[in-house]
Design a protein around this motif. Structure first.
Motif, mmCIF file in Angstrom:
data_model
loop_
_atom_site.group_PDB
_atom_site.id
_atom_site.type_symbol
_atom_site.label_atom_id
_atom_site.label_comp_id
_atom_site.label_asym_id
_atom_site.label_seq_id
_atom_site.Cartn_x
_atom_site.Cartn_y
_atom_site.Cartn_z
ATOM 1 N N THR A 66 3.606 3.232 2.871
ATOM 2 C CA THR A 66 4.415 3.629 2.840
ATOM 3 C C THR A 66 4.933 4.766 2.876
ATOM 4 O OG1 THR A 66 4.058 2.403 0.699
ATOM 5 C CG2 THR A 66 4.323 0.542 2.360
ATOM 6 N N THR A 108 0.786 12.317 -6.343
ATOM 7 C CA THR A 108 -0.726 11.128 -6.049
ATOM 8 C C THR A 108 -1.786 12.671 -5.977
ATOM 9 O OG1 THR A 108 -0.728 10.038 -4.408
ATOM 10 C CG2 THR A 108 -0.673 8.630 -6.476
ATOM 11 N N SER A 117 -1.430 4.351 -9.522
ATOM 12 C CA SER A 117 -0.621 4.528 -8.687
ATOM 13 C C SER A 117 -0.300 4.127 -7.736
ATOM 14 C CB SER A 117 -1.437 6.106 -8.286
ATOM 15 O OG SER A 117 -2.310 5.787 -6.869
ATOM 16 N N PHE A 118 1.308 4.185 -7.318
ATOM 17 C CA PHE A 118 2.127 3.571 -6.691
ATOM 18 C C PHE A 118 3.523 4.209 -6.537
ATOM 19 C CE2 PHE A 118 4.245 -0.011 -9.267
ATOM 20 C CZ PHE A 118 3.141 0.051 -10.343
ATOM 21 N N ASN A 119 4.148 3.236 -5.425
ATOM 22 C CA ASN A 119 5.551 4.145 -5.267
ATOM 23 C C ASN A 119 6.885 2.883 -5.326
ATOM 24 O OD1 ASN A 119 5.461 3.854 -2.534
ATOM 25 N ND2 ASN A 119 4.356 5.231 -2.008
ATOM 26 N N LEU A 129 12.341 9.275 -3.653
ATOM 27 C CA LEU A 129 10.969 8.432 -4.039
ATOM 28 C C LEU A 129 10.531 8.269 -5.089
ATOM 29 C CD1 LEU A 129 9.357 9.078 -0.388
ATOM 30 C CD2 LEU A 129 10.321 6.864 -1.067
ATOM 31 N N MET A 152 10.169 -1.996 -3.548
ATOM 32 C CA MET A 152 9.333 -1.769 -5.093
ATOM 33 C C MET A 152 8.532 -3.069 -4.802
ATOM 34 S SD MET A 152 10.518 -2.497 -9.075
ATOM 35 C CE MET A 152 11.543 -3.323 -9.314
ATOM 36 N N GLY A 182 -0.028 -0.820 -6.672
ATOM 37 C CA GLY A 182 -0.283 -0.076 -5.554
ATOM 38 C C GLY A 182 -1.709 -0.153 -5.006
ATOM 39 N N ASP A 217 3.856 7.178 0.963
ATOM 40 C CA ASP A 217 2.929 8.441 0.152
ATOM 41 C C ASP A 217 1.138 8.329 1.126
ATOM 42 O OD1 ASP A 217 2.085 10.163 -1.317
ATOM 43 O OD2 ASP A 217 1.816 8.774 -3.194
ATOM 44 N N ARG A 237 7.197 9.053 -6.058
ATOM 45 C CA ARG A 237 5.155 9.095 -5.806
ATOM 46 C C ARG A 237 4.383 8.199 -7.162
ATOM 47 N NH1 ARG A 237 5.778 12.740 -1.097
ATOM 48 N NH2 ARG A 237 6.094 11.171 0.696
ATOM 49 N N SER A 279 0.757 -1.188 -0.080
ATOM 50 C CA SER A 279 -0.232 0.190 0.293
ATOM 51 C C SER A 279 0.620 1.674 -0.779
ATOM 52 C CB SER A 279 -1.416 0.286 0.891
ATOM 53 O OG SER A 279 -0.955 1.189 1.360
ATOM 54 N N GLN A 280 0.416 2.474 -0.847
ATOM 55 C CA GLN A 280 1.402 3.479 -0.724
ATOM 56 C C GLN A 280 1.020 4.295 0.255
ATOM 57 O OE1 GLN A 280 -0.974 2.791 -3.164
ATOM 58 N NE2 GLN A 280 -1.900 3.950 -4.211
#
Lengths: 563, 432
Positions: free
Chosen positions: B70, B378, B359-361, B111, B338, B342, B72, B113, B66-67
Motif C-alpha cells: 500500500t 520503518t 509496524s503498519f500504516n 501518510l 486504515m 500490518g 510503504d 508509516r 499489507s503496508q
C-alpha cells in the motif's frame, strides 16, 4: 464487544502471556484457605476442595432456595414476591420452549386449583419437542454466532437438527459434547429439508484458518467456560495460564483440516480431512521462522501420549473434558444455564470461568455443579430443580438499578432470543410467509430472501454476551414498525387474525382482553383497559383502532422481553 | 412557497415528512432559513447540525492491509516482494504500484508509516483497538470512534443516525457505554435504500404518530412493574426511528439521486458506492461514516489479492477526497484510510503475508490535516518502526484534534469509572 473470542495467532506476541486452566491450579493460587463451605454474602475464589466437597446428589428445588436465602440474608437483600400464575406460565413457556401459551391455556391454567399445577406444567414443557427445539437453537447460536468460516454458515441448520435430536432423545450434556469434539467425516449442504446427519461436525468446521487454535479456543470456551486467551493478558501476568499450554491444547486438533467437498466440481459441503503425521507448531515469538512442535496435553497436565492418531487424540480429549472430576465442564453449563433461567451467572460472564475469578453465591454454584456431575450431566433434572424453586418463581420488581446484579432476589428481564421473537409474532399474527428460513450453501446463517431470515439476522445476538451488552437497534425498530408483510398481517384483511377477533368479540372489552392474552399472555391492567377504551372512543373507526392496538402490542417492550 | 415545498416533501418517495417536522427543522437552522426552500434549508443545516461542523469518514480495510503493497513499499528489499513503487504528486513520496489515483491526490494526503498497535495481532482485538483507541478489556465496552464523534459533534435534533456504518458484515463494535443514541446504523449494501424506512401504505404520518402515542401510553404499566430500563431504551429507539422515518433527509441514502457520471466516477463496486454514500450522508449532516472494505487478510496470494483490492479502494478513496474538495467539504471532513494492523515482512509459502502488529500504516486527509507529507518510517526490511513511532492512542488523539474534540474529556462508565476519550497519547502535531 469486550469479549470476542481472541483468536490466537502464531505470530502474535500477545498470545504469549495468556492461557490455560490447570485443573489443579486453584489449589495453589487461591488466597483463601480451604474450609467446609464457601462463606456466604461475598464474592470469593473457589478452591479445588470447594468443588470436590460439594455433594453429588441430585439437587432439589428446596435446596436451591435454602442456599439462595442464606446468601440473601447475609447480603441483607429482601426477595421479591412470587409470580402470579399468568406470569409463571409465560415465563416458563418462554424459557423452556420459546413459545407463548395460547389464550385458552392461560385461562385454564389460572382457573385450575391443583396445587401441583406449576410442577406439572414444568414436566409437560420439559417433555415437549418445543423444549428440544428451543435449546437446540440456543446452543446452535452459542457456536454459530462466532463462526468465521463463511462456507460453513449454511450448515447451521444441520447443527440445529442434530442438537434437536440429541435433546429430544434426552442425551446427556456429556455425551453431546463428546460427539461434537470427536466428530469426523463430512457435512453436506441440503436444500430445504433439514437433516441431522453428522450435524455435530459443524463445530469443528466453523473455522478455516488457524484451525487448530480456533478449535482449541472454542472447545475450551464453550464446554469448559475457560477463555484460554485471557482477555487482559497484558494486565494480568499472574494468570495461571501459559502459552505452551494453549498450544498443547491446540495439538489435540493438529491432525484434522477443513476442506471443501465437491460433487462434479460443484461445492457440496465441507469435510474434515485427517493428515496422519502432522504435529502442531508453536511459532517462536522472537523469530517468526522458527517454531516448537507441541504435543497434546490437557489443562490439568494429563497427556495422552505423543504418537496417538487423530481419533484417539480427540477421544482422549473428550474423556478429559467430560470426566466428572473435571469440575469446569459441569460448572460452565451450570453457570450459563443459571444466567439464562435465573438472570445472573455466578461468574462475571457466562463463558469466562477459571480459578482466579471470583464467584457470587459460591455454595449454590458448587452444589449445583456437584449435582450435575453426580447425575451424569442430566440437563432436565437441573432444569426441573430450578424451575420449581421459589427463586425462579419470583417477580421482577421496580427500583433495581440498571446493570446491577439482582443476586437472585428478584427475577430479571431478558430480551427474547430472535427465534422466540419471530415465533411470538407468528403466534399472534398467524403465518406470515411461506418459505425457508435458513440459507444453504454459502455465506449466511439465514435466508435473507425471506422476512423470517432477515428478522432472525437483524435481531440476532450472541447468547454469550452479558445482558447489558445487547442493545436494540434502529433497523430492528424500523422492521417492527414499518415492514410491509407485518403490516399486512396487522391490518384487517380477509384472512387476518384481527378480522376474526372482531367477529368473535362484538364487545370491545373482551376483544382487547383477547389481544392482550394473545400478545402478552396476560390480562390488561385496569389502567391499560382504560387507555385502550379511550383510544377506541377517539379513533375514526373501530377497525382502525384495533389495528393500532395490535400494532402497539407487538411493538411493545414487553412483547420482546421475558419478565 | 413553503407550502408548495411541503407538498413536494410529502409526496417524495423516500422522504415522507410533515409540516410540523419540517418547521421544527427549519427552526433549528440558521436565522432566516425559513426564507429558503427546504432543499436550501437542509443543506444549510448540515454543518450546523454538527457542532463545530466537523465530520469524519473512515475507510476501514478489514483483515489488515499489507503496508508493503500500500503506502510503504520496499522495492528491492528481500521482504519487498515483487511490488514496485510509483511516484506521487508530491516529490519524494512514493507508494506501491496499483494506487495511482491515490498518488495523484497526495497533496491532500498525509501518510503515517510508523503506526504500532501494542503488539495486538489478533483481528478481533485489533479491530476493537483501532475502532476505540483502547485495548479490549473484560470490564468495560469502550465506544467506537464513530460513537464518540456522534456524541461530541452530533446535534440532538438531527433526524438521521449520527453514525452510519456501510458494508460491515460481521461482528459489531458499537457505542459501548455511550448507549443506543450514538450506536452505528449499519447498511450492508450502499446500493439499497435501507429497508423498512418507508411507512406502510395507508399509514400516514398522522396515524403513525397516533400509534406511537398509544404505544407510549401502554408501556407505562410494564415500566412501573420493573421493566423501566428496558422501556426507556425501547422508547428512545422508537423516538429515533420515528424521527428518521419522517425525515426529508432520508433521500441521502438513495444513490439513484446522483448522476450516473458521479456514480461511475466512484466506481460501481460496493466500496466505491459506499464512498459516494458517505459523501452524501456527510453532506446532509451525518457526523461519522465508516465504509468497510473486506478481504485484506491476505495469508494466501497476497500480491494478486491486494492488486484487485487496490484498484477498487484506491479509486474510491481518491475520488472521495477530490469530490469533497470540489464541494468545499474537505477542510471540515477528516478522511482516514486504515486497517487493524500490518503484515509480515516475511512472505510465506503461500505467497502470503501474515499478521504484523509491530509496524503498519495509515493515510489521512482533510479536517485540517496538512497533506503531502509522511510521518515516521520503518527500517529497510519493513520489520519495525525506525523513526517516530505513532501509537494507537496517538492516532486517536490526532483524530480528536482534527475533529476539534478534547481527547482528555472524561466519560463516566456504567461502573462509575471516569474514562478519557483516548487512552492517553499525543496528537501527531506535524500533521496540522
Amino acid at each position: 464487544m469486550s469479549r470476542n473470542p481472541a483468536l490466537p495467532c502464531p505470530s502474535l506476541p500477545s498470545c504469549g502471556m495468556l492461557l490455560l486452566a490447570l485443573l489443579a491450579a486453584g489449589v495453589t493460587l487461591t488466597a483463601r484457605s480451604s474450609q467446609a463451605e464457601p462463606p456466604a454474602g461475598k464474592a470469593v475464589m473457589l478452591t479445588d476442595d470447594d468443588w470436590r466437597q460439594a455433594s453429588r446428589q441430585p439437587i432439589t428445588s428446596a435446596e436451591i432456595d435454602a442456599l439462595v436465602n442464606q446468601e440473601l440474608q447475609a447480603r441483607r437483600l429482601e426477595p421479591a414476591p412470587l409470580t402470579t400464575d399468568e406470569q409463571f406460565l409465560r415465563r416458563a413457556s418462554l424459557d423452556l420452549t420459546g413459545q407463548l401459551p395460547p389464550p385458552a391455556t392461560i385461562r385454564a391454567f389460572v382457573a385450575s386449583e391443583d396445587p401441583a399445577k406449576r410442577a406439572q406444567l414444568v414436566d409437560q414443557l420439559l417433555d415437549s419437542d418445543d423444549h428440544a427445539r428451543h435449546w437446540a437453537r440456543f446452543w446452535r447460536d452459542v457456536v454459530s454466532v462466532r463462526i468465521t468460516n463463511r462456507r460453513s454458515m449454511g450448515l447451521t441448520r444441520s447443527f440445529e437438527e442434530w442438537l434437536f435430536e440429541q435433546f429430544r432423545d434426552e442425551q446427556s450434556w456429556g455425551d453431546i459434547t463428546r460427539r461434537i469434539v470427536t466428530a469426523q467425516g463430512e457435512l453436506r449442504f441440503t436444500l430445504n429439508t433439514p437433516t441431522a446427519e453428522n450435524g455435530q461436525l459443524f463445530f469443528l468446521v466453523a473455522h478455516d484458518s488457524d484451525e487448530a487454535e480456533e478449535r482449541a479456543a472454542e472447545t475450551s470456551r464453550v464446554f469448559l467456560g475457560i477463555q484460554i486467551q485471557c482477555a487482559q493478558c497484558h494486565d494480568h501476568p499472574s494468570e495461571p495460564w501459559n502459552r505452551i499450554q494453549f498450544h498443547e491444547m491446540a495439538a489435540y486438533f493438529s491432525r484434522i483440516k477443513y476442506e471443501q467437498l465437491f460433487d462434479d466440481k460443484k461445492l457440496a459441503g465441507v469435510q474434515l480431512v485427517v493428515t496422519p503425521d502432522r504435529e502442531h507448531q508453536m511459532v517462536s515469538l522472537e523469530d517468526p521462522d522458527s517454531f516448537t512442535l507441541t504435543h497434546p496435553r490437557f489443562l490439568d497436565g494429563q497427556a495422552p501420549g505423543v504418537n496417538l492418531d487423530d481419533q484417539h487424540r480427540r477421544e482422549s480429549l473428550a474423556d478429559l473434558i467430560v470426566d466428572p472430576e473435571n469440575h469446569w465442564f459441569a460448572a460452565a453449563y451450570v453457570n450459563r444455564i443459571t444466567a439464562e433461567l435465573l438472570g445472573q451467572p455466578f461468574y462475571p460472564h457466562v463463558d469466562d470461568l477459571g480459578p482466579r475469578k471470583e464467584v457470587v453465591f459460591p455454595a449454590l454454584l458448587t452444589r449445583m455443579t456437584g449435582s450435575f456431575r453426580g447425575t451424569n450431566y442430566d440437563m432436565k433434572a437441573l432444569f426441573r430443580a430450578i424451575l420449581n424453586s421459589q427463586t425462579y418463581q419470583r417477580q421482577i420488581r421496580p427500583g433495581d438499578p440498571a446493570g446491577q446484579p439482582a443476586y437472585f432476589a428478584a427475577a430479571v428481564t431478558k430480551r427474547l432470543r430472535p427465534d422466540t421473537q419471530w415465533d411470538s409474532l407468528v403466534h399472534v399474527l398467524g403465518k406470515i410467509e411461506h418459505g425457508a428460513r435458513f440459507h444453504t450453501g454459502s455465506g449466511r446463517r439465514f435466508n435473507l430472501s425471506f422476512l423470517e431470515g432477515r428478522f432472525r439476522t437483524e435481531f440476532d445476538f450472541d447468547p454469550s454476551l452479558d445482558e447489558v451488552e445487547v442493545q436494540g437497534t434502529i433497523p430492528q425498530t424500523l422492521l417492527m414498525m414499518n415492514n410491509l408483510k407485518l403490516h399486512q398481517r396487522v391490518a384487517i384483511g380477509h384472512t387476518t387474525l384481527l378480522k376474526q377477533v372482531l367477529k368473535d368479540f362484538a364487545e370491545d372489552g373482551p376483544a382487547v382482553e383477547h389481544l392482550y392474552l394473545l400478545a402478552l399472555a396476560r390480562q390488561p391492567t385496569d389502567q391499560e383497559r382504560a387507555r385502550c377504551s379511550d383510544y377506541l372512543a377517539a379513533a375514526p373507526t373501530r377497525e382502525e383502532a384495533f389495528e393500532d392496538l395490535l400494532w402497539a402490542l407487538v411493538n411493545s417492550t414487553e412483547f420482546q422481553t421475558r419478565r | 412557497m413553503a407550502r408548495q415545498t411541503f407538498q413536494h416533501v410529502r409526496t417524495d418517495r423516500h422522504g415522507v415528512s410533515s409540516r410540523r417536522t419540517f418547521l421544527r427543522q427549519v427552526a433549528v437552522g440558521a436565522s432566516g432559513a425559513a426564507a429558503f426552500g427546504w432543499r436550501d434549508a437542509l443543506s444549510l443545516q448540515a454543518e450546523q447540525l454538527r457542532q463545530r461542523g466537523m465530520a469524519c469518514i473512515v475507510l476501514f480495510m478489514r483483515g489488515a492491509p499489507s503496508q508493503f503493497e500500500t503506502f510503504d513499499p520496499k522495492p528491492g528489499a528481500p521482504t519487498g516482494g515483487p511490488t514496485q513503487a510509483i511516484p506521487t504528486a508530491v516529490n519524494g513520496i512514493r507508494i506501491a504500484e496499483g494506487w495511482e489515483p491515490v498518488a495523484a491526490q497526495m497533496n491532500d494526503i498525509a501518510l503515517i508509516r510508523s503506526l504500532t498497535n501494542n503488539k495486538e495481532g489478533n483481528h478481533d482485538r485489533a479491530v476493537y483497538q483501532l475502532h476505540t483507541g483502547y485495548v479490549q478489556s473484560g470490564t468495560v465496552v469502550h465506544p467506537t470512534l464513530g460513537s464518540i464523534a456522534a456524541a461530541e459533534l452530533g446535534s440532538e435534533n438531527f433526524d438521521l443516525p449520527h453514525f452510519v456504518n456501510i458494508g460491515h458484515r460481521s461482528g459489531s463494535i458499537g457505542s459501548g457505554f455511550l448507549g443506543m443514541s450514538v450506536s452505528p446504523f449499519q447498511l450492508v449494501d450502499p446500493n439499497e435504500v435501507p429497508r423498512n424506512i418507508e411507512l406502510p401504505p395507508e399509514i400516514g404520518a398522522e396515524r403513525f404518530r397516533r400509534r406511537h402515542q398509544l404505544l407510549q401510553g401502554l408501556e407505562d404499566d410494564f415500566a412501573a412493574a420493573g421493566g423501566q430500563h428496558r422501556v426507556a431504551e425501547h422508547r428512545a429507539l422508537y423516538r429515533k426511528a420515528e424521527q428518521m422515518v419522517l425525515s426529508p433527509r432520508l433521500k441521502a441514502f438513495d444513490l439513484n439521486q446522483e448522476p450516473d457520471s458521479m456514480r461511475d466516477r466512484y466506481g460501481r463496486t460496493e466500496f466505491g458506492q459506499g464512498c459516494l454514500l458517505a459523501r452524501r450522508l456527510v453532506e446532509q449532516g451525518v457526523t461519522f461514516v465508516e465504509v468497510e472494505s473486506p478481504g485484506w487478510d491476505t495469508h494466501l496470494d497476497n500480491f494478486n489479492k491486494v492488486k484487485a483490492l487496490a484498484a477498487d479502494v484506491g479509486n474510491g478513496f481518491a475520488t472521495l477526497i477530490a469530490d469533497l474538495k470540489d464541494r468545499g467539504m474537505l477542510d471540515k471532513t477528516l478522511v482516514v484510510w486504515m486497517g487493524e494492523f500490518g503484515r509480515t515482512p516475511r512472505i510465506n509459502a503461500n505467497s502470503g503475508r501474515d499478521h504484523h502488529p509491530l509496524s503498519f500504516n495509515a493515510a489521512l486527509a482533510g479536517g485540517g490535516i496538512r497533506g503531502g507529507q509522511v510521518i515516521g518510517s520503518t527500517n529497510a526490511e519493513g520489520s519495525d518502526v525506525a523513526e517516530r513511532p505513532v501509537s494507537v492512542p496517538d492516532l486517536f488523539c490526532t483524530f480528536c484534534q482534527a475533529l476539534q474534540i478534547d481527547p482528555r474529556k472524561e466519560n463516566i462508565s456504567p461502573l462509575g469509572r471516569p474514562l478519557t476519550l483516548t487512552d492517553g497519547g499525543q496528537a501527531v502535531s506535524e500533521l496540522f
